[in-house]
Motif scaffolding. Sequence first.
Motif, PDB file in Angstrom:
ATOM      1  N   SER A   9     -75.715 -63.448  67.950  1.00 28.70           N
ATOM      2  CA  SER A   9     -76.209 -64.643  66.983  1.00 28.70           C
ATOM      3  C   SER A   9     -76.554 -64.380  65.602  1.00 28.70           C
ATOM      4  N   GLU A  10     -76.739 -65.264  64.776  1.00 30.56           N
ATOM      5  CA  GLU A  10     -77.220 -64.945  63.303  1.00 30.56           C
ATOM      6  C   GLU A  10     -78.618 -64.371  63.657  1.00 30.56           C
ATOM      7  N   GLU A  11     -79.352 -64.661  64.260  1.00 33.75           N
ATOM      8  CA  GLU A  11     -80.846 -64.070  64.617  1.00 33.75           C
ATOM      9  C   GLU A  11     -80.628 -62.787  65.119  1.00 33.75           C
ATOM     10  N   LYS A  52     -79.505 -60.392  62.348  1.00 36.04           N
ATOM     11  CA  LYS A  52     -80.687 -60.127  61.096  1.00 36.04           C
ATOM     12  C   LYS A  52     -81.910 -59.270  62.042  1.00 36.04           C
ATOM     13  N   VAL A  53     -82.213 -59.423  63.057  1.00 36.04           N
ATOM     14  CA  VAL A  53     -83.018 -58.488  63.825  1.00 36.04           C
ATOM     15  C   VAL A  53     -82.591 -57.234  63.899  1.00 36.04           C
ATOM     16  N   ARG A  54     -81.353 -57.158  64.196  1.00 35.74           N
ATOM     17  CA  ARG A  54     -80.787 -55.608  64.331  1.00 35.74           C
ATOM     18  C   ARG A  54     -80.789 -54.659  63.220  1.00 35.74           C
ATOM     19  N   GLU A  55     -80.536 -55.533  61.946  1.00 34.21           N
ATOM     20  CA  GLU A  55     -80.587 -54.899  60.595  1.00 34.21           C
ATOM     21  C   GLU A  55     -82.058 -54.416  60.510  1.00 34.21           C
ATOM     22  N   ARG A  56     -83.011 -55.118  60.830  1.00 34.21           N
ATOM     23  CA  ARG A  56     -84.424 -55.128  60.450  1.00 34.21           C
ATOM     24  C   ARG A  56     -84.792 -53.819  61.450  1.00 34.21           C
TER      25      ARG A  56
END
Length: 333
Positions: free
Chosen positions: A302-304, A307-311
Amino acid sequence: MPPLSEIASMVAGQIFTTVPVPAADFSGKTIIVTGANSGLGLEACKHLVRLNVFHLILACRDLDKAAVAKEQILASLPPDHPNTTTISIHHLDLSSFSSVTAFATDCITTLPRLDALIANAGIEVKHFSLAEGYEQTLTVNVLSTFLLGLLLLLPKLQQTGEEHNTETYFSVVGSAIQIFAPYNQLSQPNLFAALSDESKADMLNRYYLSKLLCTLCVQAVARRTQHLNHVIINCVSPGFCDTGLYSHFSPPLYTRVLLRVIGSSAEEGSRCLVWGVLGGRGSHGGFMSEGVVKEGGKWMGSEEGVKVRERVWREVVGVLEGVRPGVGEGLGK
């Protein structure tokens, strides 16, 4: 709770799928297995020796147990099977960053080649304790695992792939139960520091969360290593197995019942580890379950989740750079 469809898929795979015994020839290849003295790691090593791996390195915290494991591995060979494998025992304590860097340095300087790192070692504990300033499950299962992987990735795995025109592997043992991880805990700023706060630590779900973090990190590293034509990075779930994972505590009754009813043996689960280093380019960045690439959970795509993966990966690299400056060099952004 994850969607019922994901739970049903996981349970169905556990009950109705029999992972085939690996068939391949590892002649000439050198493979490291962490946590090789018991459970999945030990059984995977038995398969690798049966499949003629040239040099097998047992990377273990307890050298006495590793020595016993070596004898068990050799004894597992059929009487008519020639032993063509050199088995070496090396000390590796994933709760210590210095132990990880010392082991990696030794491998880089002494091994002529390295074809695969099977990152199997991991812990599940219910009590809170720190290792290297972080909650020990995070240190062992995530931070040290990827410190070791990055230290060996470019100088050894890629070099071996180029010199011998072969596929090399950094294969991390994950778990399908990552779908039960509390995703909301990953939204905290200064994630690893927050998760290492004893007053707030959710140890009941920490193992699940650590396995989700492993999968996210595998995806992040794989995305940054597309330019490395020979190295394959994947995450492998062995399924629900009766292993030595619960040596630190007595699992709840429902876990013991499930293990008896639908659980696989350590040998059956170990087949997945071997298939992980036979997954091919199609498994790069993938989550393998029952020996094949599958979806590890809808949230991660998912989009979330992206984003969490990259952070998360930026935070992991930040921690590891503090241990070994430059460890992330050579990876794409």
